[in-house]
Scaffold this motif. Sequence first.
Motif, PDB file in Angstrom:
ATOM      1  N   ILE A 149       0.844  -1.197   0.000  1.00 47.49           N
ATOM      2  CA  ILE A 149       0.000   0.000   0.000  1.00 47.49           C
ATOM      3  C   ILE A 149       0.876   1.244   0.000  1.00 47.49           C
ATOM      4  N   ASP A 150       1.970   1.204   0.782  1.00 45.34           N
ATOM      5  CA  ASP A 150       2.847   2.365   0.882  1.00 45.34           C
ATOM      6  C   ASP A 150       4.229   1.907   1.345  1.00 45.34           C
ATOM      7  N   GLY A 151       5.258   2.441   0.718  1.00 49.06           N
ATOM      8  CA  GLY A 151       6.606   2.139   1.155  1.00 49.06           C
ATOM      9  C   GLY A 151       7.284   1.064   0.333  1.00 49.06           C
ATOM     10  N   VAL A 152       8.335   0.491   0.932  1.00 52.21           N
ATOM     11  CA  VAL A 152       9.176  -0.498   0.266  1.00 52.21           C
ATOM     12  C   VAL A 152       9.417  -1.666   1.218  1.00 52.21           C
ATOM     13  N   MET A 153       9.368  -2.874   0.689  1.00 51.74           N
ATOM     14  CA  MET A 153       9.727  -4.076   1.444  1.00 51.74           C
ATOM     15  C   MET A 153      10.598  -4.945   0.554  1.00 51.74           C
ATOM     16  N   GLU A 154      11.573  -5.574   1.152  1.00 54.98           N
ATOM     17  CA  GLU A 154      12.337  -6.608   0.464  1.00 54.98           C
ATOM     18  C   GLU A 154      11.903  -7.928   1.063  1.00 54.98           C
ATOM     19  N   MET A 155      11.582  -8.879   0.195  1.00 52.84           N
ATOM     20  CA  MET A 155      11.116 -10.182   0.669  1.00 52.84           C
ATOM     21  C   MET A 155      11.928 -11.294   0.026  1.00 52.84           C
ATOM     22  N   SER A 156      12.203 -12.304   0.839  1.00 60.56           N
ATOM     23  CA  SER A 156      12.828 -13.525   0.351  1.00 60.56           C
ATOM     24  C   SER A 156      11.874 -14.664   0.661  1.00 60.56           C
ATOM     25  N   VAL A 157      11.613 -15.486  -0.342  1.00 57.44           N
ATOM     26  CA  VAL A 157      10.785 -16.678  -0.176  1.00 57.44           C
ATOM     27  C   VAL A 157      11.648 -17.830  -0.659  1.00 57.44           C
ATOM     28  N   GLY A 158      12.177 -18.599   0.289  1.00 61.53           N
ATOM     29  CA  GLY A 158      13.166 -19.605  -0.082  1.00 61.53           C
ATOM     30  C   GLY A 158      14.383 -18.907  -0.663  1.00 61.53           C
ATOM     31  N   ASP A 159      14.782 -19.294  -1.882  1.00 64.42           N
ATOM     32  CA  ASP A 159      15.945 -18.700  -2.540  1.00 64.42           C
ATOM     33  C   ASP A 159      15.579 -17.530  -3.456  1.00 64.42           C
ATOM     34  N   ASP A 160      14.292 -17.199  -3.552  1.00 59.20           N
ATOM     35  CA  ASP A 160      13.841 -16.111  -4.417  1.00 59.20           C
ATOM     36  C   ASP A 160      13.770 -14.804  -3.629  1.00 59.20           C
ATOM     37  N   HIS A 161      14.184 -13.705  -4.268  1.00 55.54           N
ATOM     38  CA  HIS A 161      14.224 -12.402  -3.607  1.00 55.54           C
ATOM     39  C   HIS A 161      13.504 -11.362  -4.457  1.00 55.54           C
ATOM     40  N   TRP A 162      12.711 -10.502  -3.799  1.00 60.70           N
ATOM     41  CA  TRP A 162      11.976  -9.439  -4.484  1.00 60.70           C
ATOM     42  C   TRP A 162      12.063  -8.154  -3.694  1.00 60.70           C
ATOM     43  N   ARG A 163      11.972  -7.054  -4.416  1.00 66.21           N
ATOM     44  CA  ARG A 163      11.822  -5.726  -3.813  1.00 66.21           C
ATOM     45  C   ARG A 163      10.436  -5.244  -4.223  1.00 66.21           C
ATOM     46  N   LEU A 164       9.583  -5.010  -3.248  1.00 68.89           N
ATOM     47  CA  LEU A 164       8.227  -4.560  -3.511  1.00 68.89           C
ATOM     48  C   LEU A 164       8.123  -3.078  -3.200  1.00 68.89           C
ATOM     49  N   GLU A 165       7.558  -2.323  -4.134  1.00 73.91           N
ATOM     50  CA  GLU A 165       7.330  -0.900  -3.942  1.00 73.91           C
ATOM     51  C   GLU A 165       5.832  -0.644  -4.013  1.00 73.91           C
ATOM     52  N   THR A 166       5.402   0.552  -3.664  1.00 76.75           N
ATOM     53  CA  THR A 166       3.982   0.891  -3.606  1.00 76.75           C
ATOM     54  C   THR A 166       3.252   0.404  -4.853  1.00 76.75           C
ATOM     55  N   GLY A 167       2.185  -0.365  -4.619  1.00 75.56           N
ATOM     56  CA  GLY A 167       1.355  -0.893  -5.698  1.00 75.56           C
ATOM     57  C   GLY A 167       1.740  -2.282  -6.158  1.00 75.56           C
ATOM     58  N   ASP A 168       2.950  -2.749  -5.834  1.00 76.83           N
ATOM     59  CA  ASP A 168       3.383  -4.088  -6.244  1.00 76.83           C
ATOM     60  C   ASP A 168       2.670  -5.153  -5.424  1.00 76.83           C
ATOM     61  N   CYS A 169       2.524  -6.335  -6.021  1.00 75.63           N
ATOM     62  CA  CYS A 169       1.874  -7.458  -5.340  1.00 75.63           C
ATOM     63  C   CYS A 169       2.672  -8.725  -5.605  1.00 75.63           C
ATOM     64  N   LEU A 170       2.907  -9.510  -4.569  1.00 78.30           N
ATOM     65  CA  LEU A 170       3.677 -10.745  -4.662  1.00 78.30           C
ATOM     66  C   LEU A 170       2.831 -11.904  -4.154  1.00 78.30           C
ATOM     67  N   ALA A 171       2.731 -12.963  -4.953  1.00 77.18           N
ATOM     68  CA  ALA A 171       1.979 -14.170  -4.574  1.00 77.18           C
ATOM     69  C   ALA A 171       2.961 -15.275  -4.217  1.00 77.18           C
ATOM     70  N   MET A 172       2.598 -16.060  -3.179  1.00 78.30           N
ATOM     71  CA  MET A 172       3.471 -17.158  -2.750  1.00 78.30           C
ATOM     72  C   MET A 172       2.675 -18.200  -1.976  1.00 78.30           C
TER      73      MET A 172
END
Length: 195
Positions: free
Chosen positions: A138-161
């Motif tokens: 919704i707002d801001g930045v998050m870095e996420m790791s799911v197992g060996d996969d890594h993502w940087r999420l910014e406002t509006g991004d969506c990650l499914a797992m």
Amino acid sequence: MDINHRIARRVRDLRDAQGLSLDALAERSGVSRSNISLIERAQSSPTAVVLDKLAAGLGVTVASLFEPEATPWEPSPMARVADQPVWTDPASGYIRRNVSPPARSPIQLVDVIFPAGQRIAYDSPARETDIHQQVWMIDGVMEMSVGDDHWRLETGDCLAMRLDRPIVYLNPTRSPARYLVALVTLPYVTPRRMG
């Protein structure tokens, strides 16, 4: 009801419903028997990591640990903001609000405010349920790791797992991040062996 008392009641009710002793839940979750006992008596405020382990051991989502107790009447399909349980992780300070109404639904929504510079790592035991999750920034930045996969999420991004691997949440910025988590629990199907 105080949030620690709500968690205490839900953990105890879920454990009892499954016929699990404290020792059995300790073995399934990796949380010590004494810690579970303290949580069930509302004498301990569990961290997010401990709640995740308990949820995995009980075969439910963490959001399920904040649900109201069962009633003999049909729960309301409406969740007023004043009635939505809010919990703060004592270790990281992250704040989660269970948005979903108490009426049973396969979808659970959780609103999270994640403090600047904080990190949480979930390395839960194997789950006996198939839980899918989407994180929508919704707002801001998050870095996420799911197992060996890594993502940087910014406002509006969506990650499914799927919740079947270790997950790390990191807010690398100096500002809080806010995101919505949508969870769905599906019946677990044991993979068939070929041959």
